[in-house]
Design an enzyme around this catalytic site. Structure first.
Site, PDB file in Angstrom:
ATOM      1  N   LEU A 273      15.127  29.947   3.700  1.00 19.19           N
ATOM      2  CA  LEU A 273      14.096  30.812   4.272  1.00 19.19           C
ATOM      3  C   LEU A 273      14.194  32.218   3.697  1.00 19.19           C
ATOM      4  O   LEU A 273      15.291  32.718   3.432  1.00 19.19           O
ATOM      5  CB  LEU A 273      14.239  30.880   5.798  1.00 19.19           C
ATOM      6  CG  LEU A 273      14.035  29.581   6.577  1.00 19.19           C
ATOM      7  CD1 LEU A 273      14.202  29.848   8.070  1.00 19.19           C
ATOM      8  CD2 LEU A 273      12.667  28.990   6.302  1.00 19.19           C
TER       9      LEU A 273
ATOM     10  N   LYS B   3      18.914  31.249  14.925  1.00 20.04           N
ATOM     11  CA  LYS B   3      19.289  30.674  13.630  1.00 20.04           C
ATOM     12  C   LYS B   3      20.768  30.304  13.759  1.00 20.04           C
ATOM     13  O   LYS B   3      21.651  31.143  13.574  1.00 20.04           O
ATOM     14  CB  LYS B   3      19.078  31.672  12.494  1.00 20.04           C
ATOM     15  CG  LYS B   3      19.317  31.086  11.102  1.00 20.04           C
ATOM     16  CD  LYS B   3      19.021  32.124  10.024  1.00 20.04           C
ATOM     17  CE  LYS B   3      19.167  31.521   8.640  1.00 20.04           C
ATOM     18  NZ  LYS B   3      20.557  31.121   8.340  1.00 20.04           N
TER      19      LYS B   3
ATOM     20  N   GLU C  73      30.540   4.591  44.374  1.00 20.35           N
ATOM     21  CA  GLU C  73      29.722   5.727  43.918  1.00 20.35           C
ATOM     22  C   GLU C  73      29.528   5.673  42.404  1.00 20.35           C
ATOM     23  O   GLU C  73      28.421   5.896  41.895  1.00 20.35           O
ATOM     24  CB  GLU C  73      30.396   7.047  44.306  1.00 20.35           C
ATOM     25  CG  GLU C  73      30.402   7.343  45.791  1.00 20.35           C
ATOM     26  CD  GLU C  73      31.223   8.583  46.104  1.00 20.35           C
ATOM     27  OE1 GLU C  73      30.682   9.490  46.756  1.00 20.35           O
ATOM     28  OE2 GLU C  73      32.395   8.641  45.704  1.00 20.35           O
ATOM     29  N   TYR C  74      30.617   5.366  41.695  1.00 25.38           N
ATOM     30  CA  TYR C  74      30.532   5.296  40.239  1.00 25.38           C
ATOM     31  C   TYR C  74      29.541   4.222  39.808  1.00 25.38           C
ATOM     32  O   TYR C  74      28.678   4.458  38.952  1.00 25.38           O
ATOM     33  CB  TYR C  74      31.914   5.010  39.645  1.00 25.38           C
ATOM     34  CG  TYR C  74      31.930   5.010  38.126  1.00 25.38           C
ATOM     35  CD1 TYR C  74      32.285   6.155  37.421  1.00 25.38           C
ATOM     36  CD2 TYR C  74      31.584   3.871  37.397  1.00 25.38           C
ATOM     37  CE1 TYR C  74      32.290   6.165  36.029  1.00 25.38           C
ATOM     38  CE2 TYR C  74      31.578   3.869  36.009  1.00 25.38           C
ATOM     39  CZ  TYR C  74      31.934   5.025  35.332  1.00 25.38           C
ATOM     40  OH  TYR C  74      31.925   5.040  33.958  1.00 25.38           O
TER      41      TYR C  74
ATOM     42  N   GLU D 298      21.000  21.444  13.484  1.00 26.07           N
ATOM     43  CA  GLU D 298      22.201  22.154  13.066  1.00 26.07           C
ATOM     44  C   GLU D 298      23.399  21.586  13.811  1.00 26.07           C
ATOM     45  O   GLU D 298      23.438  21.595  15.049  1.00 26.07           O
ATOM     46  CB  GLU D 298      22.056  23.655  13.359  1.00 26.07           C
ATOM     47  CG  GLU D 298      23.019  24.533  12.597  1.00 26.07           C
ATOM     48  CD  GLU D 298      22.599  24.772  11.156  1.00 26.07           C
ATOM     49  OE1 GLU D 298      23.295  25.555  10.470  1.00 26.07           O
ATOM     50  OE2 GLU D 298      21.580  24.197  10.699  1.00 26.07           O
TER      51      GLU D 298
ATOM     52  N   CYS E 143      59.329  38.072   0.286  1.00 23.18           N
ATOM     53  CA  CYS E 143      58.937  37.687   1.646  1.00 23.18           C
ATOM     54  C   CYS E 143      59.401  38.753   2.627  1.00 23.18           C
ATOM     55  O   CYS E 143      60.577  39.152   2.606  1.00 23.18           O
ATOM     56  CB  CYS E 143      59.559  36.332   2.004  1.00 23.18           C
ATOM     57  SG  CYS E 143      59.344  35.871   3.735  1.00 23.18           S
TER      58      CYS E 143
END
Length: 654
Positions: free
Chosen positions: A83, A106, A36-37, A161, A386
């Site tokens: 923009l 965007k 199959e592969y 992007e 701390c």
């Protein structure tokens, strides 16, 4: 069911085949037969040849990883402008007038310029400052969804992007300590795309979503949608968009907004551009903005509330991270009452104080953030000591601002986190050593450093009298500790908590230095950085760790308690060092192909899923078959050997 076109079928086949390969090679299970592969693989090869489209994630490719010394600066052929922006929907309708537009996400990632020449990916450059960017071609070749080859031979320039999906972002962050976690997917993606080692980029599943066709040599598209169709036919993934007019743009914005939480990628608004290419170009630009497009930013839902407290948490590395607690408010349909302040600089810049009136919002409509401090009392003071150990804190500089740190190496918070890592599954795997148990033992003084774990038996009387413990639980714990003393060197190296050294890198380190801890302790920086998959950052982490007398002292003490397991494979001759194999078809002498793979790796070789010019041998008991792998091997003059041939190779050096 809709019939897929050829490029869609290519993507479907890649997903199916990669899933099958992962199951076989990484999970030791088969989800389909070899027949199959091979049938699906042959179909993919045929479609790639027919369409000329080859995606980077295709199992027919073996891109390999590249480590470079630095990112080269590249000047863009045309300046990339930002923009103009608006948060008003009527402004979008006014922008369009009587023209048709395309409204799209965007995306919130890192802008990349891709250039193809002669049908191959030639260069990828970051936006940078709009004029000069950085060459990240070595990383772009590992992006999951872009083609490495297409059937268009002219010069093609695109903008996209680079983004990382939320699910991948969360999976990566889960493995990092608090001070190393990324604030958002964009920061992670930006850091990933600019890595010098492309293996890191490949492991983080970066995608590149195209949003602009800049130019296609010899092509003159009248509309943006024609260009999009051209790109999609060649396997590119284009950002989701809707055709709009002034009358329909408001409805389209609303539809996008409803899908924000369902979207796999982060976005910070929408982009509206004219569909008519020539009309858009005719508008020109201002000094700052092109006039053919406009960005729409979501009007963040703000809520006023009162700051109740700032919690400071000490992490394993000593960084003390602030978290704001405020009166609960409703934002984007959920109740929010805390937000990370990330570091000391943000606390100072907001001039925070308990009782201040603040406004909060969800960045990208998802992540709670403080927008503004309305009263700015500035009375909040970082702890001078701390909160865990009481040691005097200090201010340190990080890449994104100032941070508060506990410099006490014996701080309980740091000790507990480090010991927890030492006992974890991929390290010493000590059952019963939970975080709570470790805390109790640290508080009692039974454990100060990790070698102390192996001396707990001397505290039998004290431990068996503790609440929640008894003779049986103590006995089980000591048995678990004794069991952990026999350990593989790679797991022991990982347990030490060396920065940037996960289990995989620990394995590479052991392999390079013949599983010899003394050689690893004396490893040279220049030698380390040449290790495949390392580079300068990892090499520096290793040399810095072993240069510390305190670390060496602890390690030597540890080695007195444990036994490094000498695996049978360690003593085998590395006759396949630097060689790459592909295994296909049925095997008869071994239980499965995974067993053959183990034999190869034990002798220094590696196994890949597809034949390439880097393949040394293809193992296939049907040497004369016309499978796609056999054909490709023959075309590249790569020997096709049977299982018997392979067994003979094991009997002698090659």
């Amino acid at each position: 069911m809709k019939k897929l076109n050829k490029t869609e079928r290519i993507k479907e086949l890649i997903e199916i085949l990669n899933k099958a390969s992962n199951a076989y090679y990484n999970e030791d299970r088969e989800i389909m037969s070899d027949r199959e592969y091979d049938a699906l693989y042959d179909e993919l090869v045929s479609l790639e040849a027919e369409t000329g489209t080859i995606l980077a994630s295709s199992p027919t490719q073996n891109v390999g990883y590249t480590v470079i010394d630095s990112l080269n600066k590249v000047t863009h052929e045309s300046r990339m402008l930002s923009l103009d922006k608006t948060k008003e929907i009527p402004a979008l309708a006014s922008f369009l007038g009587d023209k048709e537009g395309l409204l799209s996400w965007k995306l919130d990632g890192l802008t990349i310029v891709l250039t193809y020449r002669e049908g191959r990916l030639d260069r990828a450059v970051t936006r940078g400052n709009g004029t000069v960017g950085e060459d990240i071609t070595h990383n772009a070749k590992t992006f999951k969804n872009i083609p490495l080859a297409i059937d268009f031979k002219g010069t093609l320039v695109l903008r996209g992007e680079a983004v990382i999906k939320y699910k991948d972002f969360e999976a990566i962050n889960e493995k990092l300590p608090p001070e190393e976690k990324y604030k958002n997917p964009r920061n992670l993606c930006s850091g990933t795309v600019r890595q010098l080692n492309s293996k890191i980029c490949a492991e983080r599943n970066v995608n590149c979503i195209i949003f602009t066709l800049v130019s296609a040599e010899g092509k003159d598209f009248e509309t943006k949608t024609e260009g999009i169709k051209f790109l999609k036919a060649r396997g590119f993934e284009f950002v989701e968009y809707k055709k709009v007019t002034a009358q329909t743009v408001e409805e389209a914005v609303s539809e996008f907004e409803k899908n924000i939480e369902k979207a796999p990628f982060a976005s910070d608004g929408l982009v509206l551009t004219f569909n008519d290419v020539k009309y858009g170009e005719s508008l020109g630009s201002t000094a700052k903005f092109p006039k053919h497009s406009i960005a729409f930013k979501w009007a963040d839902e703000l809520a006023k509330t009162t700051l109740k407290d700032i919690i400071w948490n000490t992490s394993r590395t000593g960084l003390i991270n602030p978290i704001a607690l405020f009166e609960p408010v409703e934002l984007e349909g959920t109740t929010v009452e805390r937000a990370s302040l990330h570091n000391l600089s943000i606390v100072e810049n907001l001039r925070l104080g308990i009782g201040d009136e603040i406004t909060v919002y969800k960045a990208n409509m998802i992540i709670p953030q403080i927008a503004e401090n309305l009263t700015k009392s500035g009375t909040a003071e970082p702890p001078a000591h701390c909160p865990v150990c009481g040691f005097e804190t200090e201010v340190v500089s990080l890449k994104d601002g100032k941070a508060l740190k506990c410099p006490n190496p014996n701080c309980r918070a740091q000790i507990v986190e480090s010991l927890s890592h030492f006992c974890s599954r991929d390290a010493f795997n000590i059952e019963g050593m939970s975080d709570e148990t470790i805390k109790k033992f640290v508080d009692k003084g039974f454990i100060e450093t990790y070698p102390d774990i192996f001396t707990l038996s001397k505290y039998e009387a004290e431990i068996t009298s503790m609440e929640g413990f008894g003779e049986k639980s103590f006995s089980n714990l000591i048995k678990a500790i004794d069991k952990s003393k026999n350990i593989r060197l790679a797991n022991m190296i990982f347990a030490l908590g060396i920065e940037n050294i996960g289990l995989s890198n620990a394995g590479l380190l052991c392999q390079k230095y013949d599983n010899d801890i003394e050689k690893i302790k004396a490893a040279d920086f220049d030698d380390l950085k040449e290790t495949n998959g390392f580079g300068e950052v990892i090499a520096a982490s290793i040399t810095k760790y072993f240069a510390s007398p305190e670390n060496i002292s602890l390690l030597n003490r540890l080695l007195g308690f444990i036994t490094i397991i000498k695996e049978e494979t360690d003593s085998l001759p590395k006759i396949f060092e630097g060689l790459s194999f592909v295994i296909t078809g049925d095997v008869y002498h071994y239980k499965n192909r995974k067993e053959v793979q183990k034999e190869i790796e034990a002798r220094g070789g590696k196994v890949t899923g597809s034949v390439s010019s880097k393949t040394a041998y293809l193992i296939n008991n049907d040497i004369n078959s016309n499978s796609s792998k056999n054909k490709k091997a023959r075309s590249l003059n790569i020997p096709v050997i049977s299982e018997e041939d392979f067994i003979e190779m094991l009997k002698k050096d090659i």
